[in-house]
Scaffold this motif. Structure first.
Motif, mmCIF file in Angstrom:
data_model
loop_
_atom_site.group_PDB
_atom_site.id
_atom_site.type_symbol
_atom_site.label_atom_id
_atom_site.label_comp_id
_atom_site.label_asym_id
_atom_site.label_seq_id
_atom_site.Cartn_x
_atom_site.Cartn_y
_atom_site.Cartn_z
ATOM 1 N N ALA A 51 -3.132 1.961 -5.060
ATOM 2 C CA ALA A 51 -1.877 2.712 -5.006
ATOM 3 C C ALA A 51 -1.654 3.293 -3.618
ATOM 4 N N SER A 52 -2.725 3.700 -2.952
ATOM 5 C CA SER A 52 -2.607 4.221 -1.586
ATOM 6 C C SER A 52 -2.122 3.136 -0.630
ATOM 7 N N LEU A 53 -2.637 1.919 -0.802
ATOM 8 C CA LEU A 53 -2.184 0.805 0.031
ATOM 9 C C LEU A 53 -0.713 0.486 -0.239
ATOM 10 N N VAL A 54 -0.338 0.518 -1.502
ATOM 11 C CA VAL A 54 1.063 0.278 -1.874
ATOM 12 C C VAL A 54 1.965 1.333 -1.229
ATOM 13 N N ALA A 55 1.519 2.588 -1.250
ATOM 14 C CA ALA A 55 2.302 3.671 -0.659
ATOM 15 C C ALA A 55 2.496 3.462 0.845
ATOM 16 N N VAL A 56 1.454 3.001 1.517
ATOM 17 C CA VAL A 56 1.559 2.761 2.961
ATOM 18 C C VAL A 56 2.521 1.601 3.230
ATOM 19 N N ALA A 57 2.357 0.502 2.497
ATOM 20 C CA ALA A 57 3.198 -0.675 2.725
ATOM 21 C C ALA A 57 4.664 -0.399 2.406
ATOM 22 N N MET A 58 4.898 0.361 1.346
ATOM 23 C CA MET A 58 6.268 0.569 0.876
ATOM 24 C C MET A 58 6.902 1.859 1.397
ATOM 25 N N GLY A 59 6.158 2.682 2.111
ATOM 26 C CA GLY A 59 6.630 4.003 2.476
ATOM 27 C C GLY A 59 7.644 4.021 3.608
ATOM 28 N N ALA A 60 8.346 5.148 3.711
ATOM 29 C CA ALA A 60 9.359 5.336 4.754
ATOM 30 C C ALA A 60 8.751 5.319 6.147
ATOM 31 N N GLU A 61 7.526 5.827 6.275
ATOM 32 C CA GLU A 61 6.885 5.877 7.594
ATOM 33 C C GLU A 61 6.719 4.472 8.168
ATOM 34 N N THR A 62 6.285 3.528 7.326
ATOM 35 C CA THR A 62 6.113 2.148 7.781
ATOM 36 C C THR A 62 7.454 1.523 8.123
ATOM 37 N N TYR A 63 8.455 1.802 7.307
ATOM 38 C CA TYR A 63 9.807 1.295 7.587
ATOM 39 C C TYR A 63 10.267 1.772 8.966
ATOM 40 N N VAL A 64 10.096 3.057 9.251
ATOM 41 C CA VAL A 64 10.559 3.607 10.528
ATOM 42 C C VAL A 64 9.792 2.985 11.695
ATOM 43 N N GLN A 65 8.490 2.822 11.533
ATOM 44 C CA GLN A 65 7.709 2.214 12.605
ATOM 45 C C GLN A 65 8.178 0.796 12.914
ATOM 46 N N LEU A 66 8.402 0.006 11.872
ATOM 47 C CA LEU A 66 8.795 -1.389 12.087
ATOM 48 C C LEU A 66 10.236 -1.505 12.582
ATOM 49 N N VAL A 67 11.149 -0.798 11.928
ATOM 50 C CA VAL A 67 12.574 -0.969 12.225
ATOM 51 C C VAL A 67 13.008 -0.141 13.433
ATOM 52 N N HIS A 68 12.653 1.134 13.451
ATOM 53 C CA HIS A 68 13.115 2.016 14.533
ATOM 54 C C HIS A 68 12.250 1.877 15.784
ATOM 55 N N ASP A 69 10.926 1.841 15.588
ATOM 56 C CA ASP A 69 10.034 1.837 16.762
ATOM 57 C C ASP A 69 9.844 0.448 17.354
ATOM 58 N N HIS A 70 9.787 -0.578 16.496
ATOM 59 C CA HIS A 70 9.468 -1.925 16.983
ATOM 60 C C HIS A 70 10.623 -2.905 16.863
ATOM 61 N N GLY A 71 11.783 -2.428 16.453
ATOM 62 C CA GLY A 71 12.985 -3.244 16.535
ATOM 63 C C GLY A 71 13.145 -4.321 15.489
ATOM 64 N N TYR A 72 12.434 -4.218 14.357
ATOM 65 C CA TYR A 72 12.644 -5.193 13.294
ATOM 66 C C TYR A 72 14.082 -5.101 12.787
ATOM 67 N N THR A 73 14.676 -6.266 12.528
ATOM 68 C CA THR A 73 15.961 -6.263 11.841
ATOM 69 C C THR A 73 15.721 -6.019 10.354
ATOM 70 N N ASP A 74 16.802 -5.785 9.630
ATOM 71 C CA ASP A 74 16.682 -5.593 8.191
ATOM 72 C C ASP A 74 16.015 -6.796 7.535
ATOM 73 N N GLU A 75 16.434 -7.988 7.915
ATOM 74 C CA GLU A 75 15.869 -9.195 7.306
ATOM 75 C C GLU A 75 14.405 -9.375 7.696
ATOM 76 N N GLN A 76 14.048 -9.047 8.935
ATOM 77 C CA GLN A 76 12.647 -9.138 9.340
ATOM 78 C C GLN A 76 11.787 -8.167 8.546
ATOM 79 N N TYR A 77 12.310 -6.970 8.309
ATOM 80 C CA TYR A 77 11.574 -6.006 7.477
ATOM 81 C C TYR A 77 11.405 -6.533 6.066
ATOM 82 N N ARG A 78 12.466 -7.076 5.494
ATOM 83 C CA ARG A 78 12.380 -7.627 4.141
ATOM 84 C C ARG A 78 11.372 -8.781 4.084
ATOM 85 N N ALA A 79 11.386 -9.634 5.099
ATOM 86 C CA ALA A 79 10.434 -10.747 5.136
ATOM 87 C C ALA A 79 9.002 -10.230 5.230
#
Length: 214
Positions: free
Chosen positions: A175-203
């Motif tokens: 559950a801790s791993l699921v929380a990290v993978a699915m959490g807002a913090e990871t989303y922000v790191q990938l999309v805001h910090d590293h420039g992932y597009t929405d589709e890249q994040y979904r992939a």
């Protein structure tokens, strides 16, 4: 003669009250994201919403407005505590087909984070120094942990993540791993910090979630 207009008038008032509340919460969300906790005042929220300051105060305290605005943006409705309190969200955990379950989970998360991730960080940072918000935030985190555990069980149960039977300790780690993978913090790191597009994040989610293991 009975006044048949009274129920109609009551329904209209309720609808208008709900619309006003929605405007206040969305205005609060915009103000908190743009100006942060310290820079947001009840007067500013009122101005943004086009209502009186009294209406904003009647909607709730500043701490409540931040938390409820996040809830509305994340799920699309307010008033919930654990995500599974919301009937539509809880229904997602009834899906049993693994492909459908993964597709629904990815779409739900990407949409929810796109709406609410900035507000989540304002909420998280503010809770560190505001006692009233800190108590509500702590309870929210507790319920978030419960929800991610239920999500972890669902991913195993419907076969998105293939695994043999797991004990409670293994499930908690998973559950801790699921929380990290699915959490807002990871989303922000990938999309805001590293420039992932929405589709890249979904992939990324489509690859990452099935690769998790207890």
């Amino acid at each position: 003669m009975a006044d048949d207009s009274r129920p109609y008038r009551s329904a209209v008032r309720e609808q208008r009250a709900a619309e006003t509340r929605g405007r206040v919460l969305e205005a609060a969300a915009r103000c908190f994201v743009e100006h942060g906790w310290a820079g947001t005042t009840m007067t500013a929220i009122a101005r943004e919403a086009g209502v009186s300051t009294k209406t904003v105060h009647d909607t709730g305290t500043k701490a409540f407005l931040l938390l409820e605005a996040f809830r509305v943006r994340y799920v699309g409705r307010g008033g919930w505590a654990a995500i599974t309190d919301d009937p539509e969200t809880a229904a997602l955990l009834e899906i049993t087909d693994p492909r459908e379950a993964l597709a629904v989970a990815v779409d739900w998360l990407a949409t929810a984070h796109a709406r609410s991730a900035d507000l989540w960080f304002t909420l998280r940072a503010t809770a560190r120094f505001d006692p009233q918000l800190d108590a509500a935030y702590a309870e929210h985190l507790r319920l978030k942990t419960v929800t991610f555990r239920e999500t972890a069980e669902w991913l195993l149960r419907c076969g998105v993540v293939p695994a043999a039977a797991v004990d409670d300790e293994q499930l908690d780690r998973f559950a801790s791993l699921v929380a990290v993978a699915m959490g807002a913090e990871t989303y922000v790191q990938l999309v805001h910090d590293h420039g992932y597009t929405d589709e890249q994040y979904r992939a990324w989610l489509r690859r990452t979630i099935p690769a998790l293991r207890p």
